[in-house]
Design an enzyme around this catalytic site. Structure first.
Site, PDB file in Angstrom:
ATOM      1  N   SER A  15      10.695   3.247 -15.157  1.00  0.00           N
ATOM      2  CA  SER A  15      10.775   3.712 -13.831  1.00  0.00           C
ATOM      3  C   SER A  15      10.235   2.625 -13.065  1.00  0.00           C
ATOM      4  O   SER A  15       9.593   1.774 -13.568  1.00  0.00           O
ATOM      5  CB  SER A  15       9.830   4.801 -13.649  1.00  0.00           C
ATOM      6  OG  SER A  15      10.403   5.941 -13.477  1.00  0.00           O
ATOM      7  N   CYS A  16      10.431   2.695 -11.879  1.00  0.00           N
ATOM      8  CA  CYS A  16       9.931   1.643 -11.130  1.00  0.00           C
ATOM      9  C   CYS A  16       8.985   2.215 -10.198  1.00  0.00           C
ATOM     10  O   CYS A  16       9.228   3.199  -9.610  1.00  0.00           O
ATOM     11  CB  CYS A  16      10.945   1.162 -10.236  1.00  0.00           C
ATOM     12  SG  CYS A  16      12.411   1.106 -11.059  1.00  0.00           S
ATOM     13  N   ASN A  63       7.189  10.690  -8.418  1.00  0.00           N
ATOM     14  CA  ASN A  63       8.240   9.713  -8.122  1.00  0.00           C
ATOM     15  C   ASN A  63       9.047   9.410  -9.379  1.00  0.00           C
ATOM     16  O   ASN A  63       9.562  10.351 -10.002  1.00  0.00           O
ATOM     17  CB  ASN A  63       7.732   8.486  -7.348  1.00  0.00           C
ATOM     18  CG  ASN A  63       6.579   7.733  -7.913  1.00  0.00           C
ATOM     19  OD1 ASN A  63       5.450   8.202  -7.890  1.00  0.00           O
ATOM     20  ND2 ASN A  63       6.822   6.539  -8.431  1.00  0.00           N
ATOM     21  N   ASP A  64       9.206   8.162  -9.753  1.00  0.00           N
ATOM     22  CA  ASP A  64      10.221   7.772 -10.734  1.00  0.00           C
ATOM     23  C   ASP A  64      10.299   8.624 -11.996  1.00  0.00           C
ATOM     24  O   ASP A  64       9.275   8.915 -12.626  1.00  0.00           O
ATOM     25  CB  ASP A  64       9.948   6.353 -11.244  1.00  0.00           C
ATOM     26  CG  ASP A  64       9.752   5.350 -10.156  1.00  0.00           C
ATOM     27  OD1 ASP A  64       9.793   5.724  -8.969  1.00  0.00           O
ATOM     28  OD2 ASP A  64       9.542   4.170 -10.485  1.00  0.00           O
ATOM     29  N   PRO A  65      11.526   8.922 -12.433  1.00  0.00           N
ATOM     30  CA  PRO A  65      11.708   9.459 -13.782  1.00  0.00           C
ATOM     31  C   PRO A  65      11.418   8.331 -14.771  1.00  0.00           C
ATOM     32  O   PRO A  65      11.789   7.181 -14.534  1.00  0.00           O
ATOM     33  CB  PRO A  65      13.187   9.835 -13.823  1.00  0.00           C
ATOM     34  CG  PRO A  65      13.854   8.962 -12.814  1.00  0.00           C
ATOM     35  CD  PRO A  65      12.818   8.719 -11.747  1.00  0.00           C
TER      36      PRO A  65
END
Ligand SMILES: *[C@@H]1O[C@H](CO)[C@@H](O)[C@H](O)[C@H]1NC(C)=O
Ligand SMILES: *[C@@H]1O[C@H](CO)[C@@H](O)[C@H](O)[C@H]1NC(C)=O
Ligand SMILES: *[C@@H]1O[C@H](CO)[C@@H](O)[C@H](O)[C@H]1NC(C)=O
Ligand SMILES: *[C@@H]1O[C@H](CO)[C@@H](O)[C@H](O)[C@H]1NC(C)=O
Ligand SMILES: *[C@@H]1O[C@H](CO)[C@@H](O)[C@H](O)[C@H]1NC(C)=O
Ligand SMILES: *[C@H]1O[C@@H](CO)[C@H](O)[C@@H](O)[C@@H]1NC(C)=O
Length: 587
Positions: A15-16, A63-65
């Site tokens: 993920s970022c 947030n990111d997956p």
């Protein structure tokens, strides 16, 4: 080591996440930083606008997956999570599992700062399943100097069917930024792939203003060497977050393992551009001997390129699901309200519905479609029999479903594009979103605007229209604009700094020949996630209606163009919530 004799599906998640500044209202590589709110726990979690069937924990910021994978009969989803508040901060890897991608059970946090190599952060990463069915996670840690370094974690007990506990061995980190890199611009390792005696993986980065996908190789997954050349890079794109690189079959919808190379696949390369906060991809050729990726000449590289989604959708990541031979895309949809709103409501961020992705038959783009499992949530169904020739201003309500929590699939047919509006040549310089902001749904057109008015109040005081408008270009071709317009989605005053973009993208369809276009929208209280023309163009909007909430929400089909448009078919379903949506999470 002979790790490598046999490849088993590998999934990586990356993920970022980025961070950069600190202090109040700074920006950390990608996230605005609200120091004073970072550790303000949710009080009572507000239900208004919470989604019913999109992935969410019970409270706080996500947030990111990260590191999606299918392992021993279960889907795993990790995600960036703030256990202490509803804005970005204090990030750990939360962990959930599912048998069907719809019902989710929360497990203890899998990865959190605890070692010198991640004491200042545990950011995004990916999963790879090594031969012998051994999952490993690569992720970005922030060390004491806040350098971004790449680490690995492995299950503490491979016999635990849930893989509850993850170990971060002391031989971490695996990869340090090299001396010519900025250590604050080096993150989000991908799923690794294997061929010719080496594992490969990518780490996102930046050199001057060039976005970089740094390539690393390893024979044993432990010792990684930076390749002389990046796998891919592009000028004037800024920091590349969350790279994702995967093969797609040339024939049909089936997904293929991340390590597949050869004549019967193309490759897709995706990056999340920190500067624009959207996910861009190209379709191209991976020269696996030279270890170079080259986008096809039909794919624009950079900010003018294709996006997985033209709305709130970022830091996405795919994985190969060997149980159903498909590739699945997860993406994060952030909120569009303010940080104070998020703290007040006690939650922020959802994951988009997982989407199956495959190469379109023309080879120029990918197609995306909600995973079939979503259809198990469909309840009460309404069919509108064909509506012939909707005249300008025509509005038809779709009654009998829960319009705030629905799945709608409609096909419009068009008699003729002869009189379509001219596409102003000055708009060639604009992006689709700017054209949509000029040509909103109340601006009468010729062929369109026609589409759905979602999350609408009874008298259209507020609504989120998802619609098409067809233009004729100089060379007598047609351009089909798809919009999902949040401008009129709420009656909250404009001085509240809510984000209300007129999201838009073009649909690559020969409407003159096909004479019809489909639209599917997943409506879920504060989300409208739409798929045009079988998944060619997708737009996810986050909106916060004031009147059109719960039972007071309505759904309409409309035409505001002077050329008649017909609804060929329309089916709409009330959607049930899944039985399990992380309710057992209790942090
Ligand atoms: C990094 O972590 C250490 C140990 O927790 C902490 O003392 C330090 O303030 C952190 N540095 C930054 C820049 O957050
Ligand atoms: C590993 O997991 C299995 C299955 O849940 C369990 O029976 C075993 O006790 C676990 N081993 C340890 C060391 O915890
Ligand atoms: C390194 O990257 C960070 C984050 O993008 C930036 O703030 C900083 O100025 C960069 N440092 C140098 C020396 O370019
Ligand atoms: C694009 O590449 C294909 C081969 O992959 C070639 O046939 C075609 O001529 C190229 N088109 C342009 C505009 O360069
Ligand atoms: C159609 O156009 C009329 C007139 O501008 C406007 O009042 C109405 O809201 C529009 N309908 C939709 C769904 O945008
Ligand atoms: C989502 O929120 C809006 C409004 O704050 C920002 O403009 C976007 O940049 C943000 N998107 C991401 C991916 O962070």
């Amino acid at each position: 080591m002979d790790f490598v004799r046999k490849l088993v599906p590998v999934f990586l998640f990356v993920s970022c996440v980025l961070l950069v500044t600190i202090n109040d209202n700074g920006v950390e590589a990608s996230h605005r930083i609200y120091s004073r709110l970072q550790s303000v726990p949710a009080g009572e979690v507000k239900q208004l606008h919470r989604t019913a069937y999109h992935f969410q924990p019970p409270q706080h910021w996500i947030n990111d997956p990260n590191a999606p994978m299918f392992f021993n009969g279960l889907y795993h989803l990790f995600y960036q999570y703030n256990p202490k508040g509803s804005v970005w901060g204090n990030i750990v890897w939360a962990h959930s599992i599912s048998k069907d991608l719809i019902n989710w059970e929360a497990l203890p946090h899998a990865i959190f700062p605890s070692k010198p190599f991640d004491v200042n952060g545990t950011w995004s990463g990916s999963a790879t399943i090594l031969p012998g069915n051994r999952p490993v996670i690569l992720y970005t840690g922030l060390d004491n100097d806040k350098r971004q370094i790449q680490n690995y974690a492995v299950p503490a007990n491979i016999s635990d069917p849930y893989l509850r506990e993850w170990l971060k061995p002391d031989d971490n980190p695996l990869v340090l930024p090299s001396s010519d890199m900025n250590a604050s611009q080096f993150r989000d390792p991908t799923t690794a792939w294997w061929h010719g005696g080496h594992w490969r993986m990518l780490v996102g980065g930046k050199r001057k203003h060039r976005g970089m996908a740094w390539l690393y190789r390893s024979i044993n997954f432990n010792h990684w060497v930076k390749a002389k050349h990046a796998l891919h890079s592009a000028p004037q794109t800024g920091m590349w977050e969350c790279p994702d690189f995967f093969p797609v079959s040339l024939h049909g919808k089936n997904g293929v393992d991340t390590s597949k190379v050869g004549e019967d696949v193309k490759h897709v390369f995706k990056v999340s551009l920190d500067e624009t906060r959207y996910d861009y991809y190209t379709v191209g050729k991976y020269d696996h001997e030279g270890d170079i990726y080259l986008p096809d000449n039909t794919s624009v590289d950079g900010r003018a390129g294709l996006r997985f989604d033209y709305g709130n959708f970022y830091a996405s990541k795919t994985f190969f699901d060997p149980s159903k031979n498909r590739r699945i895309l997860w993406g994060w949809a952030n909120e569009s309200d303010t940080a104070d709103d998020d703290t007040a409501k006690g939650w922020a961020g959802i994951q988009a519905i997982p989407r199956e992705v495959w190469l379109s038959p023309d080879g120029k783009q990918v197609l995306q479609w909600p995973v079939a499992e979503l259809e198990t949530l469909r309840g009460q169904k309404v069919d509108l029999k064909s509506i012939q020739n909707m005249t300008p201003g025509k509005l038809v309500e779709v009654k009998g479903i829960t319009a705030a929590q629905a799945d709608v699939d409609v096909t419009f047919s068009l008699a003729s594009l002869e009189k379509a509006e001219e596409f102003d040549p000055n708009w060639e310089k604009l992006d689709a979103e700017s054209v949509c902001a000029i040509k909103r749904s109340h601006v009468q057109g010729v062929v369109g605007p026609f589409g759905l008015a979602t999350l609408a109040s009874q008298n259209l005081e507020e609504f989120t229209p998802v619609f098409f408008r067809v233009f004729k270009t100089k060379d007598n071709k047609h351009k089909v604009l798809m919009c999902s317009d949040a401008k009129g989605s709420t009656l909250r005053p404009f001085d509240i700094k809510q984000y209300r973009p007129s999201f838009a993208g073009y649909v690559d369809i020969d409407l003159a020949a096909e004479k019809k276009i489909s639209l599917r929208s997943l409506i879920d209280h504060s989300v409208v996630e739409s798929f045009a023309a079988g998944g060619k163009t997708c737009i996810l909007s986050r909106v916060y209606p004031t009147l059109a909430v719960n039972d007071a929400a309505h759904l309409f089909v409309f035409n505001n163009g002077t050329e008649p448009v017909s609804v060929q078919t329309l089916s709409a379903w009330s959607m049930s919530p899944p039985k399990l949506m992380n309710q057992n999470l209790n942090f």
